[in-house]
Design an enzyme around this catalytic site. Structure first.
Site, short mmCIF file in Angstrom:
data_model
loop_
_atom_site.label_atom_id
_atom_site.label_comp_id
_atom_site.label_asym_id
_atom_site.label_seq_id
_atom_site.Cartn_x
_atom_site.Cartn_y
_atom_site.Cartn_z
N ALA A 481 0.99 -1.15 -0.03
CA ALA A 481 0.06 -0.06 0.04
C ALA A 481 0.85 1.33 -0.02
O ALA A 481 2.08 1.11 0.62
CB ALA A 481 -0.92 0.06 1.03
N CYS A 482 0.31 2.10 -0.92
CA CYS A 482 1.13 3.53 -0.84
C CYS A 482 2.53 3.60 -0.87
O CYS A 482 3.03 2.82 -1.85
CB CYS A 482 0.72 4.38 0.44
SG CYS A 482 0.77 6.05 0.35
N ALA A 483 3.35 4.11 0.06
CA ALA A 483 4.72 4.12 -0.17
C ALA A 483 5.24 2.61 -0.32
O ALA A 483 6.30 2.42 -0.77
CB ALA A 483 5.19 4.79 0.90
N GLY A 485 3.95 0.14 -1.80
CA GLY A 485 3.70 -0.14 -2.87
C GLY A 485 5.05 0.32 -3.88
O GLY A 485 5.44 -0.34 -4.90
N THR A 511 -2.03 2.87 -4.61
CA THR A 511 -0.47 3.37 -4.98
C THR A 511 -0.23 3.88 -6.49
O THR A 511 -0.90 3.23 -7.52
CB THR A 511 0.26 1.96 -4.95
OG1 THR A 511 0.31 1.59 -3.61
CG2 THR A 511 1.70 2.34 -5.07
#
Length: 747
Positions: A481-483, A485, A511
């Site tokens: 998830a997010c960073a 990713g 992401t």
């Protein structure tokens, strides 16, 4: 030339049309001709004085014919031919003839009819047509002399500059003489071609690359510069506000807040004349300022920046933020003034300990390992950077052979995936027979500034090797998830380049792999501000996640800032106890090395450009990734816009299933089954355009977790019985979940 006299039977003494209808046009013509006279006098090129031409025009008004108009056009061409060759003059003649064509399109009967209905509307219609005619003439000169771009060699452009000055005078007089009201039903800039509107915009020179934003001060100055260029727009909305203010004073206003606006729920805002007047004045102001921003002729990026600034101002100036808020006054009366004292204490505490921001959650309201992150498991691998947690499956449970490794963002702690049993992804995967493992990142200090992307990729590879040894599976499924990713994509690119097929599939939640101005923060992120951020983190050794979370809060000022201002300070209450908000405020740091590498990923567009990113000595090309992908976006995500998440699968060669969840950045991920008003979109048809994908997508009721676990199970291999114990002889349990790093205090 006189536009009125160019139409037969209009302007003639025998006409029944009153001359007052064309008074606005005549005022503009006089100002324009006066301006021409000034320029001719200064130019000293032997042109015919404007006053002489004006007199000549008056003599011809008695017999307004097309021949006379053509003579006027020829006279204009002659004045230009003194400074350019015959070809230039011929083209200017052609441009002047456009004025004739525009004027001849005036319908006399239509004018007469509109005069009988509304003299103001008829006058404004004449004014717009005259403006179009002059715009055509000025545009012809701009094209001929390439004005504002590249000056043609060998041609004196003073005539074109003169024409532009006349046009500027025309626009100035127009803005002063035209009054637009709602009763007239006339819209500003109606029927004006888009190519003419561009001349009223301020310059928009931007740097190359993904970070082309502008700072807050520059964005504010650009808004007011554009507003100065279009004073008619301000006058229009100011007039509307003044009229609505009069209605408010006379108790005739019908303005009401939106049903979703919870700020004015107290009955005092409706029943008390003073409070109702204050509320309606604010709503009227808010409506017209919003319209002012929308009606200015700005490009999309400038308009979105201006709207952001307007939203900040609107949220701040809401009367509910005042100590005179009726809810605050009632509570002060009911508590004997104790709420005021308590509110002041909260304010002082936040200034000292929370960077002056209102606290969103009560400190100490939760304990990780007791209230949050309580799923049974154990740390089976620990390094300086991370802990690997394996979760306990039920005894005798049939599980899938291939486990799932969840990689959370480095700026937040892992237990967002294991908050409480009712909204825990870990718990749900266990119930579906999928073995979950999760990474718990260590919160770095200034002594860990050198930790970079290579270090994090190496640590993830080591964790995967431990998972393979413990489960006996050759490959694992990856979820991020997010960073997290971004780190996972760098890992996958490295594994592909190094010919290490350790990952079978990859699920990415909220992401985006590329940055542009579709990100709200990207609107204000310039190359200079990005480099400044890099230097600050290098000096301190890390980027503070707490400061970043405060910036994120201002993206939703009403809900995440001023709502807590009212609760904590005006009402004197303690902040609420919410598990998601507690996790969001329990942020961590990003080491300077990783922060710098993340910035380079976006600055260089490294995932889209093969071999730009180098990980552990291997050039990365994610287009060579052929595994299956599962991508999730949030339709209200203001940090990672779902349309940018939708574009991520285009960068790889594998088959991707994209799902659009409802809600924002975090809540779009935390959508367990059983939540009301939960839905998601799917579409088996591949589309290059996000909007087109959504138009043909299927809306599904319920949680996307069910859809995802079914997708995971199809890629998890054969079935087997769950292991009786956690870890292995080679990697025994080190400590019970949630581990040590999640509660480690860092100075």
């Amino acid at each position: 030339m006189n536009h009125a006299s160019a139409v037969p039977d209009i302007g003639d003494k025998r006409s029944s049309v009153k001359p007052e209808v064309f008074s606005d046009v005549e005022i503009i013509e006089k100002a324009t001709e006066k301006r021409i006279g000034k320029h001719n006098g200064r130019a000293s090129h032997g042109h015919t004085p404007a006053s002489a031409r004006k007199g000549s025009s008056k003599k011809q008004q008695k017999t307004p014919t097309n021949g006379a108009i053509q003579d006027d056009a020829s006279a204009i061409a002659k004045s230009v031919s003194d400074q350019a060759d015959s070809n230039v003059a011929a083209e200017v003649v052609e441009a002047a003839c456009e004025i004739v064509e525009a004027v001849e399109t005036l319908d006399v009967e239509e004018v007469l009819e509109s005069q009988s209905e509304s003299g103001l509307e008829s006058s404004l219609e004449r004014l717009r047509r005259s403006s179009q005619a002059l715009n055509q003439f000025a545009d012809g000169l701009r094209k001929q002399y390439d004005l504002g771009e590249t000056e043609q060699p060998g041609i004196d452009t003073s005539a074109a500059i003169q024409a532009e000055s006349v046009q500027a005078e025309f626009e100035e007089v127009t803005s002063e003489s035209v009054e637009t009201t709602e009763q007239s039903g006339v819209q500003l800039h109606e029927n004006v071609p888009e190519k003419y509107l561009r001349y009223s915009r301020i310059g928009n020179v931007q740097a190359d690359g993904p970070f082309r934003g502008r700072g807050l001060l520059e964005s504010t100055s650009r808004f007011f510069l554009q507003a100065i260029k279009q004073p008619d727009v301000f006058a229009h909305h100011y007039t509307n506000f003044a009229k609505e203010l009069l209605n408010i004073v006379q108790s005739r206003s019908s303005l009401e807040p939106e049903r979703t606006d919870k700020r004015f729920r107290d009955a005092v805002w409706r029943d008390n004349f003073l409070y109702r007047s204050i509320m309606q004045t604010y709503l009227a102001w808010d409506k017209e300022v919003s319209g002012w921003v929308d009606d200015l002729d700005m490009d999309d990026a400038d308009r979105r920046r201006s709207r952001f600034l307007y939203e900040q101002l609107s949220a701040m100036l809401a009367p509910t933020n005042s100590p005179l808020n009726p809810v605050a006054v009632k509570r002060a009366y009911q508590t004997g003034g104790k709420s005021v004292v308590s509110g002041l204490k909260h304010l002082i505490d936040d200034i000292q300990n929370n960077h002056g921001m209102p606290s969103q959650v009560l400190a100490g309201s939760y304990t990780v390992g007791e209230d949050l992150g309580i799923s049974p498991g154990a740390v089976i691998y620990r390094s300086e950077v991370l802990e690997l947690i394996q979760y306990q499956m039920e005894e005798g449970q049939v599980v899938s052979e291939r486990p799932v490794l969840i990689v959370p963002p480095q700026l937040n702690k892992f237990y967002v995936f294991d908050l409480t049993p009712k909204n825990s992804i870990v718990k749900y995967l266990q119930s579906q027979g999928v073995q979950p493992f999760i990474i718990s990142w260590r919160n770095p200090s200034k002594h860990h500034a050198e930790w970079n992307l290579d270090r994090y990729v190496s640590e993830l590879e080591s964790a995967i090797e431990v998972m393979r040894e413990v489960t006996g599976s050759d490959q694992i499924n990856l979820a991020s998830a997010c960073a997290g990713g971004l780190t996972s994509m760098a890992l996958l690119g490295y594994l592909q380049a190094a010919n290490k097929p350790l990952v079978h599939s990859h699920s990415m939640f909220v992401t985006a792999l590329q940055a542009d101005e579709s990100f709200q923060l990207g609107l204000f992120a310039s190359r200079q501000s990005v480099e400044m951020s890099r230097k600050v983190s290098q000096m301190t050794g890390f980027m503070d996640g707490k400061s970043l979370s405060h910036i994120f809060a201002w993206l939703r000022p009403t809900d995440l800032v001023w709502n807590f201002w009212i609760n904590n300070y005006l009402l004197g209450k303690e902040p609420p106890a919410m598990d998601v908000l507690y996790w969001d405020n329990d942020s961590t740091r990003l080491p300077a090395g990783l922060h710098s590498d993340f910035l380079d990923l976006f600055l260089k567009d490294a995932f889209a450009k093969p071999n730009t990113l180098v990980v552990k000595g291997y050039p990365i090309d994610v287009k060579k990734l052929t595994m299956d992908f599962y991508c999730v976006g949030g339709d209200e995500d203001y940090l990672m816009p779902w349309k940018k998440c939708f574009e991520a699968p285009d960068l790889v060669d594998g088959k991707c299933t994209f799902v659009l969840s409802n809600s924002g950045h975090i809540q779009s991920v935390l959508r367990p089954p059983g939540i009301a008003n939960t839905f998601y979109y799917t579409n088996d048809e591949k589309s290059a355009d996000a909007d087109q994908w959504l138009e043909t997508a299927t809306k599904n009721s319920g949680s996307w977790w069910e859809h995802w676990t079914n997708w995971i199970q199809q890629r998890s291999g054969s079935q087997r019985f769950a292991p009786e114990r956690l870890g292995s002889e080679q990697n025994p349990p080190l400590s019970p979940a949630p581990g040590l790093y999640v509660n480690e205090k860092v100075n």
